[in-house]
Design a protein around this motif. Structure first.
Motif, PDB file in Angstrom:
ATOM      1  N   TYR A   1       0.856  -1.180   0.000  1.00  0.00           N
ATOM      2  CA  TYR A   1       0.000   0.000   0.000  1.00  0.00           C
ATOM      3  C   TYR A   1       0.890   1.227   0.000  1.00  0.00           C
ATOM      4  N   ARG A   2       0.961   1.908  -1.132  1.00  0.00           N
ATOM      5  CA  ARG A   2       1.748   3.129  -1.253  1.00  0.00           C
ATOM      6  C   ARG A   2       3.173   2.945  -0.727  1.00  0.00           C
ATOM      7  N   GLY A   3       3.793   1.838  -1.107  1.00  0.00           N
ATOM      8  CA  GLY A   3       5.172   1.582  -0.731  1.00  0.00           C
ATOM      9  C   GLY A   3       5.366   0.901   0.607  1.00  0.00           C
ATOM     10  N   ILE A   4       4.267   0.604   1.320  1.00  0.00           N
ATOM     11  CA  ILE A   4       4.360  -0.062   2.629  1.00  0.00           C
ATOM     12  C   ILE A   4       3.887  -1.496   2.487  1.00  0.00           C
ATOM     13  N   ALA A   5       4.635  -2.425   3.052  1.00  0.00           N
ATOM     14  CA  ALA A   5       4.258  -3.830   2.989  1.00  0.00           C
ATOM     15  C   ALA A   5       2.925  -4.051   3.699  1.00  0.00           C
ATOM     16  N   LEU A   6       2.103  -4.918   3.131  1.00  0.00           N
ATOM     17  CA  LEU A   6       0.774  -5.191   3.675  1.00  0.00           C
ATOM     18  C   LEU A   6       0.475  -6.676   3.591  1.00  0.00           C
ATOM     19  N   ILE A   7      -0.028  -7.234   4.680  1.00  0.00           N
ATOM     20  CA  ILE A   7      -0.406  -8.649   4.759  1.00  0.00           C
ATOM     21  C   ILE A   7      -1.885  -8.727   5.120  1.00  0.00           C
ATOM     22  N   VAL A   8      -2.591  -9.676   4.544  1.00  0.00           N
ATOM     23  CA  VAL A   8      -4.038  -9.820   4.738  1.00  0.00           C
ATOM     24  C   VAL A   8      -4.337 -11.041   5.606  1.00  0.00           C
TER      25      VAL A   8
END
Length: 260
Positions: free
Chosen positions: A213-220
């Motif tokens: 998300y906008r360069g930030i790592a994201l885990i679901v």
């Protein structure tokens, strides 16, 4: 319920069918990444990042104003917001809570009845489970953790936020993320993941991958309220948290793939 030993035990149990759970991969596959390899990188190997474009583009006077605010004015702006119909029946806005310099950001979908009454996210039964989930990985709200939602006001009847409602709240959350600068975002449930990643994919298909998300790592992972209804999937959520912890350690050690 929700403590680490219980989750580890259930991780070995077969997945249950029905509803969203029937779409989820088995627990042994819970932390696979986008190229279908194990989430724990081999020596010298970096997790693959799945990129998504934000569904919100362009700018406006309202958005520009919000994006210029620091914490105090931002909180006041949210508290007085009347920019979508959700304000009409709310008791309190639910801005977010936690460490404003946190490495971890957990994002849910929207306030429920308890949150609407108290003005804090995740304070009902789902909140208790989230606290247990955090404790299981040696975290707690307020301690290197920030918790927020896609929308700041309770949708009537606890329904999912409408797209335009989420769109009106998006600059608030985006500004919070800019101010916090988390190392990792954990999207709790499909509504959060869909809005942050601009994707209509199922939670099952988004799990076990490192998105962006906008360069930030994201885990679901699954929303705690869903886990209260589908106990068998707590094993999968536990696997997701373990994946997140490993990835965070790689980030802190400079081993993870860059996200920008």
């Amino acid at each position: 319920m929700g403590l680490t030993p219980v989750w580890r035990l259930r991780e070995r149990a077969p997945a249950d069918g029905g509803g969203e759970a029937s779409e989820a991969p088995a627990a042994s596959e819970a932390a696979r990444i986008s190229d279908h390899e194990s989430p724990r990188p081999a020596s010298g190997q970096k997790p693959r990042i799945t990129n998504h474009e934000s569904r919100v583009t362009g700018s406006s006077d309202r958005r520009s104003e919000i994006m210029s605010l620091d914490w105090g004015p931002l909180k006041a702006r949210v508290a007085s917001c009347t920019d979508c119909p959700l304000h009409e029946k709310r008791n309190k806005t639910v801005f977010g809570v936690g460490d404003e310099d946190a490495d971890w950001l957990f994002v849910g979908e929207g306030p429920g009845a308890d949150e609407d009454a108290q003005g804090e996210p995740f304070v009902g039964q789902a909140g208790k489970l989230l606290d247990n989930m955090l404790a299981a990985i040696s975290l707690k709200r307020g301690g290197n953790v920030y918790i927020a939602n896609i929308v700041k006001c309770r949708p009537p009847g606890n329904r999912n936020p409408e797209p335009q409602e989420a769109l009106q709240c998006e600059p608030y959350l985006h500004r919070q993320i800019e101010l916090i600068r988390p190392k990792l975002i954990v999207a709790l449930g499909k509504v959060a993941a869909a809005n942050l990643l601009a994707s209509d994919a199922s939670v099952a298909s988004m799990r076990g991958k490192v998105h962006q998300y906008r360069g930030i790592a994201l885990i679901v992972t699954y929303h705690p309220a869903y886990l209260l209804r589908s106990l068998v999937d707590k094993a999968k959520a536990w696997a997701d948290l373990c994946f997140a912890v490993r990835f965070m350690k790689d980030l802190q050690g400079g081993k993870a793939a860059p996200t920008s």
